[in-house]
Design an enzyme around this catalytic site. Structure first.
Site, PDB file in Angstrom:
ATOM      1  N   ASP A  33       0.823  -1.049   0.093  1.00 34.10           N
ATOM      2  CA  ASP A  33       0.192  -0.120  -0.166  1.00 34.10           C
ATOM      3  C   ASP A  33       0.862   1.208  -0.031  1.00 34.10           C
ATOM      4  O   ASP A  33       1.790   1.391   0.909  1.00 34.10           O
ATOM      5  CB  ASP A  33      -0.802  -0.130   1.247  1.00 34.10           C
ATOM      6  CG  ASP A  33      -1.601   1.128   1.271  1.00 34.10           C
ATOM      7  OD1 ASP A  33      -1.892   2.098   0.575  1.00 34.10           O
ATOM      8  OD2 ASP A  33      -2.624   1.193   2.579  1.00 34.10           O
ATOM      9  N   GLU A  83      29.545   7.657   5.891  1.00 33.44           N
ATOM     10  CA  GLU A  83      29.379   6.319   6.138  1.00 33.44           C
ATOM     11  C   GLU A  83      29.439   5.479   4.999  1.00 33.44           C
ATOM     12  O   GLU A  83      29.135   3.977   5.216  1.00 33.44           O
ATOM     13  CB  GLU A  83      28.505   5.766   7.316  1.00 33.44           C
ATOM     14  CG  GLU A  83      27.042   6.030   6.794  1.00 33.44           C
ATOM     15  CD  GLU A  83      25.927   5.615   8.122  1.00 33.44           C
ATOM     16  OE1 GLU A  83      25.441   6.680   8.390  1.00 33.44           O
ATOM     17  OE2 GLU A  83      25.764   4.454   8.158  1.00 33.44           O
ATOM     18  N   CYS A 115      25.614   7.834  10.976  1.00 28.94           N
ATOM     19  CA  CYS A 115      24.983   9.012  10.445  1.00 28.94           C
ATOM     20  C   CYS A 115      25.687  10.195  11.520  1.00 28.94           C
ATOM     21  O   CYS A 115      25.090  11.295  11.065  1.00 28.94           O
ATOM     22  CB  CYS A 115      23.750   8.806  10.320  1.00 28.94           C
ATOM     23  SG  CYS A 115      22.820   7.440   9.479  1.00 28.94           S
ATOM     24  N   THR A 156      13.721   3.027   2.367  1.00 27.22           N
ATOM     25  CA  THR A 156      14.336   4.214   3.201  1.00 27.22           C
ATOM     26  C   THR A 156      15.730   4.521   2.809  1.00 27.22           C
ATOM     27  O   THR A 156      16.619   5.111   3.386  1.00 27.22           O
ATOM     28  CB  THR A 156      14.527   4.026   4.631  1.00 27.22           C
ATOM     29  OG1 THR A 156      15.311   2.959   5.244  1.00 27.22           O
ATOM     30  CG2 THR A 156      13.304   3.705   5.287  1.00 27.22           C
ATOM     31  N   SER A 205      17.185  -0.767  15.541  1.00 29.58           N
ATOM     32  CA  SER A 205      17.654   0.401  15.409  1.00 29.58           C
ATOM     33  C   SER A 205      16.691   1.744  15.763  1.00 29.58           C
ATOM     34  O   SER A 205      17.190   2.737  16.247  1.00 29.58           O
ATOM     35  CB  SER A 205      18.004   0.777  14.174  1.00 29.58           C
ATOM     36  OG  SER A 205      16.730   0.938  12.966  1.00 29.58           O
ATOM     37  N   HIS A 237      17.955  13.565  13.652  1.00 30.24           N
ATOM     38  CA  HIS A 237      18.322  12.804  12.384  1.00 30.24           C
ATOM     39  C   HIS A 237      17.154  11.968  11.775  1.00 30.24           C
ATOM     40  O   HIS A 237      16.384  11.540  12.553  1.00 30.24           O
ATOM     41  CB  HIS A 237      19.402  11.727  12.923  1.00 30.24           C
ATOM     42  CG  HIS A 237      19.593  10.636  11.900  1.00 30.24           C
ATOM     43  ND1 HIS A 237      20.064  11.098  10.610  1.00 30.24           N
ATOM     44  CD2 HIS A 237      19.706   9.390  12.143  1.00 30.24           C
ATOM     45  CE1 HIS A 237      20.196   9.912  10.085  1.00 30.24           C
ATOM     46  NE2 HIS A 237      19.939   8.998  10.706  1.00 30.24           N
ATOM     47  N   LYS A 246       8.563  10.140  15.832  1.00 36.94           N
ATOM     48  CA  LYS A 246       8.648   9.172  16.781  1.00 36.94           C
ATOM     49  C   LYS A 246       9.614  10.031  17.905  1.00 36.94           C
ATOM     50  O   LYS A 246       9.493   9.637  19.042  1.00 36.94           O
ATOM     51  CB  LYS A 246       9.286   7.832  16.362  1.00 36.94           C
ATOM     52  CG  LYS A 246       8.227   6.772  15.644  1.00 36.94           C
ATOM     53  CD  LYS A 246       9.245   5.572  15.095  1.00 36.94           C
ATOM     54  CE  LYS A 246       8.675   4.889  14.119  1.00 36.94           C
ATOM     55  NZ  LYS A 246       7.503   4.121  14.788  1.00 36.94           N
ATOM     56  N   ASN A 288      16.971   8.644   2.852  1.00 33.79           N
ATOM     57  CA  ASN A 288      17.989   9.009   3.911  1.00 33.79           C
ATOM     58  C   ASN A 288      19.267   9.264   3.219  1.00 33.79           C
ATOM     59  O   ASN A 288      19.961   8.867   2.370  1.00 33.79           O
ATOM     60  CB  ASN A 288      18.263   7.344   4.610  1.00 33.79           C
ATOM     61  CG  ASN A 288      19.165   7.517   5.934  1.00 33.79           C
ATOM     62  OD1 ASN A 288      19.581   8.666   6.261  1.00 33.79           O
ATOM     63  ND2 ASN A 288      19.079   6.493   6.659  1.00 33.79           N
ATOM     64  N   SER A 320      24.030   5.074  14.082  1.00 30.54           N
ATOM     65  CA  SER A 320      24.085   3.816  14.788  1.00 30.54           C
ATOM     66  C   SER A 320      25.324   3.138  15.146  1.00 30.54           C
ATOM     67  O   SER A 320      26.405   3.597  14.738  1.00 30.54           O
ATOM     68  CB  SER A 320      23.424   2.745  13.477  1.00 30.54           C
ATOM     69  OG  SER A 320      21.945   2.806  13.499  1.00 30.54           O
TER      70      SER A 320
HETATM   71  N1  COA Z   1      -0.737   2.730   5.901  1.00 34.34           N
HETATM   72  C1  COA Z   1       0.075   3.740   6.566  1.00 34.34           C
HETATM   73  N2  COA Z   1       1.002   3.246   7.723  1.00 34.34           N
HETATM   74  C2  COA Z   1       1.311   1.936   7.412  1.00 34.34           C
HETATM   75  C3  COA Z   1       0.596   0.929   6.669  1.00 34.34           C
HETATM   76  C4  COA Z   1      -0.403   1.522   5.848  1.00 34.34           C
HETATM   77  N3  COA Z   1      -0.966   0.903   4.973  1.00 34.34           N
HETATM   78  N4  COA Z   1       1.392  -0.188   6.404  1.00 34.34           N
HETATM   79  C5  COA Z   1       2.175  -0.080   7.681  1.00 34.34           C
HETATM   80  N5  COA Z   1       2.240   1.351   8.003  1.00 34.34           N
HETATM   81  C6  COA Z   1       3.130   1.731   9.326  1.00 34.34           C
HETATM   82  C7  COA Z   1       3.209   0.963  10.318  1.00 34.34           C
HETATM   83  O1  COA Z   1       2.136   1.001  11.265  1.00 34.34           O
HETATM   84  C8  COA Z   1       4.604   1.379  11.057  1.00 34.34           C
HETATM   85  O2  COA Z   1       4.408   2.583  11.585  1.00 34.34           O
HETATM   86  P1  COA Z   1       4.776   2.662  13.275  1.00 34.34           P
HETATM   87  O3  COA Z   1       6.217   2.784  12.856  1.00 34.34           O
HETATM   88  O4  COA Z   1       4.354   4.129  13.511  1.00 34.34           O
HETATM   89  O5  COA Z   1       4.213   1.491  14.185  1.00 34.34           O
HETATM   90  C9  COA Z   1       5.315   1.706   9.630  1.00 34.34           C
HETATM   91  O6  COA Z   1       4.405   1.875   8.501  1.00 34.34           O
HETATM   92  C10 COA Z   1       6.611   0.952   9.369  1.00 34.34           C
HETATM   93  O7  COA Z   1       5.950  -0.269   9.083  1.00 34.34           O
HETATM   94  P2  COA Z   1       6.283  -1.734   9.774  1.00 34.34           P
HETATM   95  O8  COA Z   1       5.757  -2.799   9.106  1.00 34.34           O
HETATM   96  O9  COA Z   1       6.360  -1.341  11.293  1.00 34.34           O
HETATM   97  O10 COA Z   1       8.002  -1.806   9.447  1.00 34.34           O
HETATM   98  P3  COA Z   1       9.006  -2.292   8.417  1.00 34.34           P
HETATM   99  O11 COA Z   1       9.307  -3.525   8.561  1.00 34.34           O
HETATM  100  O12 COA Z   1       8.610  -1.789   7.060  1.00 34.34           O
HETATM  101  O13 COA Z   1      10.160  -1.831   8.552  1.00 34.34           O
HETATM  102  C11 COA Z   1      12.009  -0.056   9.117  1.00 34.34           C
HETATM  103  C12 COA Z   1      10.618  -0.148   8.971  1.00 34.34           C
HETATM  104  C13 COA Z   1      12.226   1.571   9.537  1.00 34.34           C
HETATM  105  C14 COA Z   1      12.418  -0.690  10.387  1.00 34.34           C
HETATM  106  C15 COA Z   1      12.973  -0.280   7.980  1.00 34.34           C
HETATM  107  O14 COA Z   1      12.504   0.599   6.770  1.00 34.34           O
HETATM  108  C16 COA Z   1      14.337  -0.443   8.335  1.00 34.34           C
HETATM  109  O15 COA Z   1      15.007  -1.252   8.657  1.00 34.34           O
HETATM  110  N6  COA Z   1      15.007   0.706   7.890  1.00 34.34           N
HETATM  111  C17 COA Z   1      16.420   1.152   7.985  1.00 34.34           C
HETATM  112  C18 COA Z   1      16.788   1.282   9.402  1.00 34.34           C
HETATM  113  C19 COA Z   1      16.502   2.536   9.949  1.00 34.34           C
HETATM  114  O16 COA Z   1      16.126   3.537   9.273  1.00 34.34           O
HETATM  115  N7  COA Z   1      16.441   2.509  11.119  1.00 34.34           N
HETATM  116  C20 COA Z   1      16.025   3.887  11.723  1.00 34.34           C
HETATM  117  C21 COA Z   1      16.965   4.254  12.998  1.00 34.34           C
HETATM  118  S1  COA Z   1      18.513   4.678  12.566  1.00 34.34           S
END
Ligand code: COA
Length: 402
Positions: A33, A83, A115, A156, A205, A237, A246, A288, A320
């Site tokens: 979606d 990085e 980062c 991302t 993370s 960041h 968040k 990012n 990180s």
């Molecule tokens: N409509 C709106 N929101 C939706 C959705 C939809 N149809 N489907 C899912 N979402 C939301 C989830 O509720 C979640 O929100 P929340 O974080 O507020 O709970 C968000 O989208 C992400 O979805 P989720 O399934 O929980 O995670 P993911 O498996 O897609 O992974 C990361 C998300 C950030 C962990 C992943 O992109 C990642 O590993 N990124 C690289 C590391 C990173 O950037 N880390 C951050 C700290 S340095």
């Protein structure tokens, strides 16, 4: 007692890549979606480098207009924070130094800590300028964020560079002397020497970032830094812009304060407006940019909010692994230039859309240092990664190319 000379960011510029991938296209390819990316992660697009672009070409492109505006006089240090380094030994900044035509009496070094590296560079630069106030330091933060195809991190990704000139009596931001620090050895994200993509434990993370935020905040308070209600704007960041939301929600709950946590496209949350949404507008289109991400957020805020003179900004930097720092800065009179945002949006709009098949093909292309190659001329940048010859990466300024 004399008041110490203010030191901070005198000028700042951004650059990004030739290509852009639209996350709606990625969502449609993945059967996801599109709202998950736009609202769930807070990302619309990701910049993607052409074969003749990398951290060095982006970094030089960010620094060139800065040097045109401010000259090179007094610049005796160039710190390149990244990085996604392209060599284990030679600093990327040495190639950028030549591309930019800087004089030989400049020390050049590369900083690495995920980062966080750009913030470490900023603090080192402030230390150097406080010792020798007539010197200026050029910082280039430049990164290509790459995760495995079809991994949760893929939407991302992104790429971009920010160049900053640090000086005494800065025109944009004075960095205040008190900082909050937090270091914790955690395996949330890293890139092994034999891998071109990062390894990431996404959930860890996110929680490590939030723990680091409160850790750095506590240390800022312990050092005598300003209370939350004495900080007018807050920047974070942004590995994806939802992470800033968040962070803001986490900090507000921790301190017991009502802060607005509304991102574009969301219903208003109420609470004090700290510029959260404005500080995410560039990043949601760049993706990012690792070391550049916090400073792209800073540019987005400074370019689009004309009411910041004399205001205090809090900046949370997270790398990180992890090292993080909470710094504060005051915005200087005359900082606002109404043309800056239009110029950067024009640059974002000028990127060439990359279809998913072509993007996946480019993503899968790995260059080996063992094979000489000449890259095709694709990007319209003044600076070009021309290929590999004799195991060394070759760079050229287009107006000087043979
Ligand atoms: N409509 C709106 N929101 C939706 C959705 C939809 N149809 N489907 C899912 N979402 C939301 C989830 O509720 C979640 O929100 P929340 O974080 O507020 O709970 C968000 O989208 C992400 O979805 P989720 O399934 O929980 O995670 P993911 O498996 O897609 O992974 C990361 C998300 C950030 C962990 C992943 O992109 C990642 O590993 N990124 C690289 C590391 C990173 O950037 N880390 C951050 C700290 S340095």
């Amino acid at each position: 007692m004399t008041t110490p000379t203010p030191i901070g960011i005198h000028d700042l510029e951004l650059a990004t890549t030739h290509y852009v991938v639209t996350l709606d296209d990625l969502a449609s390819h993945n059967g996801t979606d599109p709202a998950k990316y736009r609202l769930g992660l807070g990302q619309d697009q990701m910049s993607f480098p052409a074969p003749d672009e990398d951290i060095i070409t982006m970094g030089a492109a960010a620094a060139a207009p800065l040097l045109e505006r401010n000259g090179t006089e007094g610049i005796r240090t160039l710190i390149f924070a990244t990085e996604s380094g392209v060599d284990q030994s030679k600093a990327a900044g040495v190639s950028a130094h030549r591309l930019l035509g800087l004089p030989s009496d400049v020390r050049v070094v590369e900083f690495k800590q995920a980062c966080y590296g750009g913030t470490a560079a900023l603090q080192a630069a402030i230390g150097m300028v406080s010792r020798t106030p007539n010197e200026r330091v050029l910082i280039i933060s430049s990164d290509v964020a790459r995760y495995e195809l079809d991994s949760p991190g893929e939407p991302t990704q992104g790429a971009g560079a920010v160049a900053m000139l640090v000086s005494a009596s800065p025109a944009l931001l004075e960095i205040e002397p008190i900082a909050g620090l937090f270091t914790d050895d955690v395996d949330d994200f890293w890139r092994p020497n034999d891998s071109s993509t990062a390894v990431v434990d996404g959930a860890l993370s996110v929680s490590a970032y939030l723990d680091a935020l409160t850790g750095a905040w506590d240390n800022l308070q312990a050092q005598g830094g300003p209370a939350l209600d004495e900080i007018d704007r807050l920047l974070y960041h942004q590995p994806f812009t939802k992470m800033a939301k968040k962070g803001q929600a986490h900090l507000a709950a921790y301190v017991g304060s009502e802060l607005d946590v509304t991102l574009p496209g969301e219903a208003a949350s109420g609470g004090r407006d700290t510029g959260l949404a404005l500080g995410t507008l560039y990043n949601r289109r760049l993706g990012n940019t690792y070391t550049a991400s916090l400073f792209a957020g800073l540019a987005s805020l400074l370019h689009q909010d004309d009411s910041l003179e004399g205001k205090r900004i809090g900046l949370f930097s997270y790398g990180s692994g992890s090292v993080s720092e909470f710094i504060t800065a005051t915005v200087q009179p005359g900082y606002f230039d109404s043309s800056r945002a239009a110029r950067f949006y024009a640059e974002l709009d000028a990127r060439v859309p990359l279809d998913i098949d072509h993007y996946r093909e480019l993503h899968a292309t790995e260059l080996s240092s063992a094979t000489d190659v000449v890259t095709p001329r694709v990007s319209t940048s003044q600076y070009r990664f021309a290929g590999i010859s004799g195991q060394a990466r070759q760079y050229e300024r287009v107006d000087q190319a043979a």
